[in-house]
Design a protein around this motif. Structure first.
Motif, PDB file in Angstrom:
ATOM      1  N   TYR A   7       0.833  -1.206   0.000  1.00 14.81           N
ATOM      2  CA  TYR A   7       0.000   0.000   0.000  1.00 14.81           C
ATOM      3  C   TYR A   7       0.865   1.252   0.000  1.00 14.81           C
ATOM      4  O   TYR A   7       0.608   2.190  -0.759  1.00 14.81           O
ATOM      5  CB  TYR A   7      -0.935   0.027   1.211  1.00 14.81           C
ATOM      6  CG  TYR A   7      -1.639   1.364   1.323  1.00 14.81           C
ATOM      7  CD1 TYR A   7      -2.802   1.605   0.605  1.00 14.81           C
ATOM      8  CD2 TYR A   7      -1.103   2.412   2.082  1.00 14.81           C
ATOM      9  CE1 TYR A   7      -3.430   2.844   0.656  1.00 14.81           C
ATOM     10  CE2 TYR A   7      -1.716   3.651   2.131  1.00 14.81           C
ATOM     11  CZ  TYR A   7      -2.875   3.862   1.418  1.00 14.81           C
ATOM     12  OH  TYR A   7      -3.475   5.092   1.448  1.00 14.81           O
ATOM     13  N   PHE A   8       1.875   1.292   0.850  1.00 16.13           N
ATOM     14  CA  PHE A   8       2.723   2.484   0.905  1.00 16.13           C
ATOM     15  C   PHE A   8       3.442   2.701  -0.424  1.00 16.13           C
ATOM     16  O   PHE A   8       3.664   3.845  -0.836  1.00 16.13           O
ATOM     17  CB  PHE A   8       3.731   2.364   2.053  1.00 16.13           C
ATOM     18  CG  PHE A   8       3.154   2.704   3.396  1.00 16.13           C
ATOM     19  CD1 PHE A   8       2.738   3.996   3.680  1.00 16.13           C
ATOM     20  CD2 PHE A   8       3.004   1.736   4.365  1.00 16.13           C
ATOM     21  CE1 PHE A   8       2.194   4.316   4.915  1.00 16.13           C
ATOM     22  CE2 PHE A   8       2.463   2.036   5.607  1.00 16.13           C
ATOM     23  CZ  PHE A   8       2.060   3.336   5.886  1.00 16.13           C
ATOM     24  N   GLY A   9       3.800   1.619  -1.120  1.00 17.84           N
ATOM     25  CA  GLY A   9       4.414   1.767  -2.433  1.00 17.84           C
ATOM     26  C   GLY A   9       3.468   2.396  -3.428  1.00 17.84           C
ATOM     27  O   GLY A   9       3.841   3.309  -4.187  1.00 17.84           O
ATOM     28  N   LEU A  55      10.030   4.868   1.716  1.00 23.82           N
ATOM     29  CA  LEU A  55      10.803   4.166   2.741  1.00 23.82           C
ATOM     30  C   LEU A  55       9.950   3.128   3.467  1.00 23.82           C
ATOM     31  O   LEU A  55      10.428   2.040   3.811  1.00 23.82           O
ATOM     32  CB  LEU A  55      11.382   5.168   3.735  1.00 23.82           C
ATOM     33  CG  LEU A  55      12.457   6.114   3.182  1.00 23.82           C
ATOM     34  CD1 LEU A  55      12.881   7.117   4.253  1.00 23.82           C
ATOM     35  CD2 LEU A  55      13.669   5.322   2.690  1.00 23.82           C
ATOM     36  N   ALA A  56       8.686   3.458   3.709  1.00 26.51           N
ATOM     37  CA  ALA A  56       7.789   2.493   4.347  1.00 26.51           C
ATOM     38  C   ALA A  56       7.606   1.265   3.470  1.00 26.51           C
ATOM     39  O   ALA A  56       7.572   0.130   3.959  1.00 26.51           O
ATOM     40  CB  ALA A  56       6.440   3.149   4.631  1.00 26.51           C
ATOM     41  N   ALA A  57       7.507   1.494   2.160  1.00 26.64           N
ATOM     42  CA  ALA A  57       7.379   0.368   1.231  1.00 26.64           C
ATOM     43  C   ALA A  57       8.625  -0.508   1.235  1.00 26.64           C
ATOM     44  O   ALA A  57       8.553  -1.713   0.973  1.00 26.64           O
ATOM     45  CB  ALA A  57       7.107   0.883  -0.182  1.00 26.64           C
ATOM     46  N   LEU A  58       9.758   0.086   1.573  1.00 26.83           N
ATOM     47  CA  LEU A  58      11.018  -0.667   1.644  1.00 26.83           C
ATOM     48  C   LEU A  58      11.220  -1.347   2.992  1.00 26.83           C
ATOM     49  O   LEU A  58      12.231  -2.010   3.199  1.00 26.83           O
ATOM     50  CB  LEU A  58      12.196   0.268   1.342  1.00 26.83           C
ATOM     51  CG  LEU A  58      12.231   0.860  -0.078  1.00 26.83           C
ATOM     52  CD1 LEU A  58      13.384   1.850  -0.209  1.00 26.83           C
ATOM     53  CD2 LEU A  58      12.360  -0.249  -1.115  1.00 26.83           C
ATOM     54  N   VAL A  60      10.945   0.290   6.201  1.00 31.34           N
ATOM     55  CA  VAL A  60      11.362   1.144   7.312  1.00 31.34           C
ATOM     56  C   VAL A  60      10.119   1.503   8.120  1.00 31.34           C
ATOM     57  O   VAL A  60       9.320   2.351   7.702  1.00 31.34           O
ATOM     58  CB  VAL A  60      12.073   2.410   6.806  1.00 31.34           C
ATOM     59  CG1 VAL A  60      12.522   3.272   7.993  1.00 31.34           C
ATOM     60  CG2 VAL A  60      13.264   2.036   5.931  1.00 31.34           C
ATOM     61  N   LYS A  61       9.963   0.894   9.285  1.00 30.27           N
ATOM     62  CA  LYS A  61       8.746   1.078  10.072  1.00 30.27           C
ATOM     63  C   LYS A  61       8.601   2.507  10.579  1.00 30.27           C
ATOM     64  O   LYS A  61       7.492   3.050  10.628  1.00 30.27           O
ATOM     65  CB  LYS A  61       8.728   0.096  11.238  1.00 30.27           C
ATOM     66  CG  LYS A  61       8.624  -1.360  10.799  1.00 30.27           C
ATOM     67  CD  LYS A  61       8.558  -2.294  11.991  1.00 30.27           C
ATOM     68  CE  LYS A  61       8.436  -3.747  11.538  1.00 30.27           C
ATOM     69  NZ  LYS A  61       8.372  -4.682  12.691  1.00 30.27           N
ATOM     70  N   ALA A  62       9.699   3.129  10.975  1.00 29.84           N
ATOM     71  CA  ALA A  62       9.619   4.507  11.457  1.00 29.84           C
ATOM     72  C   ALA A  62       9.085   5.425  10.367  1.00 29.84           C
ATOM     73  O   ALA A  62       8.326   6.365  10.639  1.00 29.84           O
ATOM     74  CB  ALA A  62      10.992   4.983  11.926  1.00 29.84           C
ATOM     75  N   ALA A  63       9.462   5.158   9.116  1.00 30.59           N
ATOM     76  CA  ALA A  63       8.973   5.971   8.002  1.00 30.59           C
ATOM     77  C   ALA A  63       7.471   5.786   7.810  1.00 30.59           C
ATOM     78  O   ALA A  63       6.754   6.726   7.458  1.00 30.59           O
ATOM     79  CB  ALA A  63       9.715   5.614   6.720  1.00 30.59           C
ATOM     80  N   ALA A  64       6.981   4.567   8.056  1.00 27.99           N
ATOM     81  CA  ALA A  64       5.538   4.320   7.956  1.00 27.99           C
ATOM     82  C   ALA A  64       4.784   5.145   8.990  1.00 27.99           C
ATOM     83  O   ALA A  64       3.715   5.703   8.707  1.00 27.99           O
ATOM     84  CB  ALA A  64       5.243   2.837   8.140  1.00 27.99           C
ATOM     85  N   VAL A  65       5.359   5.249  10.195  1.00 24.79           N
ATOM     86  CA  VAL A  65       4.728   6.046  11.251  1.00 24.79           C
ATOM     87  C   VAL A  65       4.721   7.523  10.859  1.00 24.79           C
ATOM     88  O   VAL A  65       3.702   8.211  10.974  1.00 24.79           O
ATOM     89  CB  VAL A  65       5.456   5.848  12.593  1.00 24.79           C
ATOM     90  CG1 VAL A  65       4.887   6.795  13.652  1.00 24.79           C
ATOM     91  CG2 VAL A  65       5.354   4.398  13.046  1.00 24.79           C
ATOM     92  N   VAL A  66       5.863   8.007  10.383  1.00 23.77           N
ATOM     93  CA  VAL A  66       5.977   9.417  10.009  1.00 23.77           C
ATOM     94  C   VAL A  66       5.021   9.745   8.867  1.00 23.77           C
ATOM     95  O   VAL A  66       4.301  10.754   8.902  1.00 23.77           O
ATOM     96  CB  VAL A  66       7.426   9.755   9.613  1.00 23.77           C
ATOM     97  CG1 VAL A  66       7.502  11.146   8.987  1.00 23.77           C
ATOM     98  CG2 VAL A  66       8.337   9.672  10.825  1.00 23.77           C
ATOM     99  N   SER A  67       5.004   8.898   7.854  1.00 29.42           N
ATOM    100  CA  SER A  67       4.139   9.145   6.700  1.00 29.42           C
ATOM    101  C   SER A  67       2.666   9.167   7.105  1.00 29.42           C
ATOM    102  O   SER A  67       1.897  10.033   6.666  1.00 29.42           O
ATOM    103  CB  SER A  67       4.373   8.078   5.629  1.00 29.42           C
ATOM    104  OG  SER A  67       3.489   8.249   4.539  1.00 29.42           O
ATOM    105  N   THR A  68       2.277   8.224   7.947  1.00 32.45           N
ATOM    106  CA  THR A  68       0.877   8.154   8.386  1.00 32.45           C
ATOM    107  C   THR A  68       0.503   9.379   9.205  1.00 32.45           C
ATOM    108  O   THR A  68      -0.564   9.976   9.002  1.00 32.45           O
ATOM    109  CB  THR A  68       0.642   6.882   9.205  1.00 32.45           C
ATOM    110  OG1 THR A  68       0.950   5.736   8.399  1.00 32.45           O
ATOM    111  CG2 THR A  68      -0.807   6.793   9.671  1.00 32.45           C
TER     112      THR A  68
END
Length: 298
Positions: A7-9, A55-58, A60-68
């Motif tokens: 999804y993030f991708g 980065l979340a698609a790759l 990186v969990k912290a990036a998923a948090v930041v993006s969300t």
């Protein structure tokens, strides 16, 4: 986790394409950003939304948090901006959808699942009704719940949604006959809801509220033809209100409610019913459908 990263991708690609459109198509810039400076917005959004999603698609969990979190901030900020200025309404729609998707994807990335069980905890946990109250008490309690919930979900929220739809300039034209059709559908759906509530409270010795559920399995009245007539009635009522208000947002709100109920609430409710009623509920579940009315075989 894989679906969350996927999804993030997709979101990163969609965000990148949207920014290309913002800088190349004035109409896209106008309906999604209004008078906001696209360069100033892009300075934050491209690294935090697009880059964070990459980065979340790759993984990186912290990036998923930041993006969300950033997506939620943008959706909230745009909603306030659109309400004040009557601009960028479609940008709000896009970012609200992105926020919902990001939250689901974040749950998959961090937890490996969407924790629907959180919705049925605390005051919303399934509990059988107390044994002492009479059927009349359950009926009165049920109608009190109907007044509160119908007032909130069929009046207050739809009217607010309709106001915002008009204010954000995202309303769509609808045929004139839609309103009268909505009134007829609302009357029929409300009758079904009231009938179901009365049967539940008199024969089930409980109420529709999760904290005071029926203590007997109800398979009479409308429950003979469909397992969840109150849910069916509620969803149809919401759609009918949307038709009456000529509001596609309210219709989407009702459909979204049906999805939440079907995939997040119903599995837990039916698991509770199976634990309490065993084979009796399993036979009922196997012969009566959840959403589509079906004539009983016996």
């Amino acid at each position: 986790m894989r679906w969350g990263r996927t999804y993030f991708g997709v979101q990163a690609l969609a965000g990148a394409l949207w920014w290309v459109a913002v800088f190349t198509a004035p109409i896209v810039r106008e309906i999604t950003l209004g008078s906001l400076n696209p360069v100033a917005v892009a300075a934050f959004d491209i690294p935090l939304f697009v880059g964070g999603s990459v980065l979340a698609a790759l993984g990186v969990k912290a990036a998923a948090v930041v993006s969300t979190c950033w997506t939620g901030v943008v959706a909230t900020g745009l909603a306030g901006y659109a309400t004040v200025t009557a601009e960028a309404g479609w940008g709000v729609v896009a970012m609200v959808a992105a926020t919902v998707g990001s939250v689901f994807a974040l749950c998959l990335v961090l937890l490996g699942r969407i924790p629907t069980d959180w919705l049925v905890r605390g005051p919303f946990a399934f509990r059988p009704a107390a044994a002492r109250p009479t059927a009349a008490t359950h009926v009165v309690s049920t109608f009190g719940q109907i007044i509160v919930f119908w007032g909130l979900f069929l009046v207050v929220i739809p009217l607010v949604a309709r106001f915002l739809e008009q204010r954000w300039a995202i309303a769509l034209p609808v045929p004139a006959f839609v309103g009268p059709v909505g009134v007829a559908v609302l009357v029929l759906a409300s009758a079904l809801g009231i009938w179901s509530a009365v049967v539940m409270s008199t024969l089930g010795n409980g109420t529709p509220l999760p904290s005071a559920m029926a203590t007997s399995l109800v398979i009479a009245g409308p429950y003979r033809w469909v397992r969840n007539p109150m849910a069916v009635a509620g969803i149809v009522q919401g759609i009918a209100v949307g038709l009456i208000l000529s509001s596609w947002v309210v219709v989407v709100y009702a459909i979204a409610g049906s999805l939440v109920w079907n995939y997040a609430i119903r599995p837990h409710e039916e698991a509770d019913l199976e634990r309490r009623f065993g084979d009796q509920f399993r036979r009922y579940r196997d012969t009566v459908w959840c959403w589509v009315p079906r004539l009983p075989t016996a």
